[in-house]
Design an enzyme around this catalytic site. Structure first.
Site, short mmCIF file in Angstrom:
data_model
loop_
_atom_site.label_atom_id
_atom_site.label_comp_id
_atom_site.label_asym_id
_atom_site.label_seq_id
_atom_site.Cartn_x
_atom_site.Cartn_y
_atom_site.Cartn_z
N HIS A 1 0.88 -1.19 0.00
CA HIS A 1 0.00 0.00 0.00
C HIS A 1 0.92 1.24 0.00
O HIS A 1 1.73 1.39 -0.91
CB HIS A 1 -0.91 -0.12 1.22
CG HIS A 1 -2.05 0.84 1.30
ND1 HIS A 1 -2.47 1.62 0.25
CD2 HIS A 1 -2.88 1.17 2.34
CE1 HIS A 1 -3.49 2.36 0.64
NE2 HIS A 1 -3.76 2.12 1.91
N HIS B 1 -2.47 -2.11 -9.52
CA HIS B 1 -3.42 -1.50 -8.59
C HIS B 1 -4.69 -2.33 -8.59
O HIS B 1 -5.08 -2.86 -9.62
CB HIS B 1 -3.74 -0.06 -9.04
CG HIS B 1 -4.32 0.76 -7.96
ND1 HIS B 1 -5.66 0.76 -7.68
CD2 HIS B 1 -3.74 1.58 -7.06
CE1 HIS B 1 -5.87 1.56 -6.66
NE2 HIS B 1 -4.73 2.07 -6.26
N ASP C 1 2.82 5.59 -6.59
CA ASP C 1 4.07 5.45 -5.83
C ASP C 1 5.30 5.26 -6.70
O ASP C 1 6.41 5.25 -6.19
CB ASP C 1 3.95 4.27 -4.87
CG ASP C 1 3.07 4.61 -3.69
OD1 ASP C 1 3.13 5.76 -3.25
OD2 ASP C 1 2.32 3.74 -3.24
N1 ACO Z 1 4.59 -7.02 -10.27
C1 ACO Z 1 4.44 -8.22 -10.87
N2 ACO Z 1 3.24 -8.85 -10.96
C2 ACO Z 1 2.18 -8.27 -10.41
C3 ACO Z 1 2.25 -7.01 -9.75
C4 ACO Z 1 3.52 -6.38 -9.71
N3 ACO Z 1 3.65 -5.18 -9.12
N4 ACO Z 1 1.03 -6.65 -9.30
C5 ACO Z 1 0.21 -7.66 -9.64
N5 ACO Z 1 0.90 -8.63 -10.30
C6 ACO Z 1 0.34 -9.85 -10.91
C7 ACO Z 1 0.04 -10.89 -9.84
O1 ACO Z 1 1.14 -11.77 -9.66
C8 ACO Z 1 -1.15 -11.58 -10.44
O2 ACO Z 1 -0.69 -12.44 -11.48
P1 ACO Z 1 -1.42 -13.86 -11.75
O3 ACO Z 1 -2.78 -13.50 -12.26
O4 ACO Z 1 -0.55 -14.53 -12.74
O5 ACO Z 1 -1.45 -14.58 -10.43
C9 ACO Z 1 -1.93 -10.48 -11.12
O6 ACO Z 1 -0.94 -9.49 -11.46
C10 ACO Z 1 -3.00 -9.84 -10.23
O7 ACO Z 1 -2.40 -9.42 -9.01
P2 ACO Z 1 -3.13 -9.42 -7.60
O8 ACO Z 1 -2.10 -9.53 -6.52
O9 ACO Z 1 -4.24 -10.42 -7.61
O10 ACO Z 1 -3.77 -7.97 -7.61
P3 ACO Z 1 -4.34 -7.21 -6.35
O11 ACO Z 1 -5.40 -6.32 -6.86
O12 ACO Z 1 -4.69 -8.14 -5.24
O13 ACO Z 1 -3.08 -6.35 -5.83
C11 ACO Z 1 -1.49 -4.63 -5.63
C12 ACO Z 1 -2.90 -5.01 -6.12
C13 ACO Z 1 -1.33 -5.05 -4.14
C14 ACO Z 1 -1.35 -3.11 -5.68
C15 ACO Z 1 -0.43 -5.32 -6.51
O14 ACO Z 1 -0.55 -4.90 -7.85
C16 ACO Z 1 1.00 -5.10 -6.00
O15 ACO Z 1 1.47 -5.85 -5.14
N6 ACO Z 1 1.70 -4.04 -6.54
C17 ACO Z 1 3.04 -3.71 -6.06
C18 ACO Z 1 2.96 -2.91 -4.77
C19 ACO Z 1 2.48 -1.50 -5.01
O16 ACO Z 1 2.98 -0.80 -5.87
N7 ACO Z 1 1.51 -1.08 -4.17
C20 ACO Z 1 1.00 0.29 -4.22
C21 ACO Z 1 -0.41 0.31 -4.72
S1 ACO Z 1 -0.97 1.97 -4.84
C22 ACO Z 1 -1.33 2.38 -3.26
O17 ACO Z 1 -1.67 1.59 -2.42
C23 ACO Z 1 -1.18 3.73 -2.92
#
Ligand code: ACO
Length: 427
Positions: free
Chosen positions: A267, A306, A362
């Protein structure tokens, strides 16, 4: 066409009709779906709230597919271009943009509350020299509730607004104290003839008796960053604010909990994680290998993806522009080249394209914070300061909601039942 949904339970062959309002059904309407009269009834299973609406809200609108973000109906691009942070804070808290006299009064009321009790300094001093800034921030926010015991009177609207003003005014002071403690430097008291962001920079960076005049371009950039981070509807930390507030806890305790949720690297802690990632990559030539490892599931590309945005995060676009303006003053952050290469490669790569993973707010904000001279441990705190406004606007909305109930989710219990206890010597 009736606004109802007909559900057939194939276990019993019975059909049920439930009302649809705002494209939503009420989870409680499913409870009438039973196999036997004494069944508990149907529930929904939704870990991570992927498809569950927690509340009705009028604060912030997001269309994640189109990349739209609006506060109280105003597009984020217009607010970032034409307003300062205090004006946007007023908009979020009251629902309307202020006229000049309303803004003057609001700014004045915030200025009256920027000081914190002197005992906070002793609390700060008790932290280790290398304490993480976010730990110091969340702890001292929580401790404010002990200085304002009347904050418990959460059903009094006037009292609630007073505590909101205190919190919005004091979070920059606590953040700056945390930074100064980590640097071993004396605290700077707030200077109330400065704007919100100027005063914050003054409390952070003024040294001894030397005059401190932050570059107006940096002040403006910080205002824009604060505006972009001010609210984002029902995300992880905001739902924590609402969850804690739903038990009638005081707003200091609730906001401290929300800040704790923000701290996580998935987050608001992502801005810190992005900088650590860029440092780890170290050179543009290593970007391709790093992206390959992300695709192999070795790590995530921090600052990408996201839950809601399946398009370019509109805030990331503005932050990118803002970075260019800041770098004209501070000099170009050398990590920018790695970030740009990472974005370019990821946006062309099928793995990221297929999953609709774009840079989020971010991805570039940390580069600006670093250029301003902040250590990475301050990055999540820089997110928490403006988000305090969003948390409080959402908390106020919840406290006035006639449908408000204490938040208490259900579970599917799959553990054992009715076991007979064996005395310890026989286990
Ligand atoms: N890098 C690589 N792969 C990713 C990423 C990433 N940053 N984000 C998602 N994925 C992939 C997952 O592995 C998943 O792949 P799959 O379908 O093969 O299993 C798919 O994309 C969906 O991801 P989820 O984790 O199910 O998506 P969710 O909506 O639960 O998570 C989140 C969203 C937590 C923001 C995620 O994208 C992440 O971890 N991003 C990196 C951390 C980040 O930048 N957070 C800041 C968000 S903005 C904020 O809070 C202000």
């Amino acid at each position: 066409m009736p606004d109802t949904l007909t559900i057939t339970d194939n276990r019993t062959g019975k059909s049920y009709e439930v009302d649809i309002t705002h494209d939503t059904i009420r989870a409680m309407d499913l409870r009438k779906i039973k196999v036997h009269d004494d069944d508990f009834g149907m529930m929904v299973y939704d870990p991570g709230y992927l498809n569950t609406t927690l509340c009705k809200s009028t604060v912030t609108y997001i269309d994640g597919d189109k990349g739209i973000l609006e506060y109280r109906g105003y597009p984020i691009e217009q607010l970032a271009e034409k307003c300062d942070f205090q004006e946007v804070a007023y908009l979020l808290m009251y629902g309307e943009l202020p006229n000049q006299s309303q803004l003057d009064e609001w700014v004045h009321s915030l200025k009256m509350h920027t000081m914190v009790h002197e005992n906070i300094k002793e609390q700060m001093a008790a932290f280790r020299y290398d304490a993480h800034a976010m730990g110091m921030f969340t702890s001292t926010v929580a401790s404010l509730s002990t200085f304002y015991p009347e904050a418990k009177q959460v059903h009094c609207a006037e009292n609630r607004m007073l505590q909101c003003q205190r919190l919005i005014a004091k979070v920059p002071t606590l953040a700056a104290y945390a930074y100064r403690h980590s640097q071993g430097q004396p605290y700077n008291y707030p200077k109330n003839d400065l704007s919100y962001t100027e005063n914050f920079l003054h409390m952070m960076f003024k040294m001894s008796d030397n005059p401190y005049h932050p570059d107006p371009a940096l002040v403006r950039a910080l205002d824009v960053l604060f505006i972009l981070h001010a609210d984002h509807e029902q995300n992880c930390s905001t739902s924590v604010m609402r969850a804690i507030g739903s038990s009638d806890a005081d707003p200091y305790s609730a906001l401290s909990g929300a800040a704790g949720a923000l701290y996580g690297p998935l987050h608001g802690g992502a801005n810190e994680a992005v900088l650590n990632m860029l440092n780890e990559i170290g050179d543009v030539k290593n970007v391709r290998d790093y992206v390959a490892k992300c695709k192999d599931g070795e790590h995530r590309l921090m600052g990408f993806g996201h839950r809601v945005y399946k398009n370019y995060d509109p805030r990331a676009r503005i932050v990118k522009q803002c970075a260019d303006e800041v770098f004209q003053v501070t000099g170009r952050n050398p990590l920018l080249d790695i970030a740009l290469e990472l974005e370019k490669i990821a946006l062309e790569d099928e793995y990221f394209v297929k999953r609709k993973l774009y840079p989020n707010v971010d991805f570039y904000s940390g580069l600006i914070y670093q250029a301003i001279g902040l250590p990475v441990t301050m990055f999540p705190v820089m997110f928490a300061i403006p988000r305090a406004v969003g948390w409080l606007a959402q908390w106020q909305e919840m406290m006035e909601d006639e449908e408000r109930r204490i938040q208490r989710p259900r579970q599917i219990y799959l553990g054992q039942r009715e076991r007979t206890l064996v005395p310890i010597e026989k286990r």
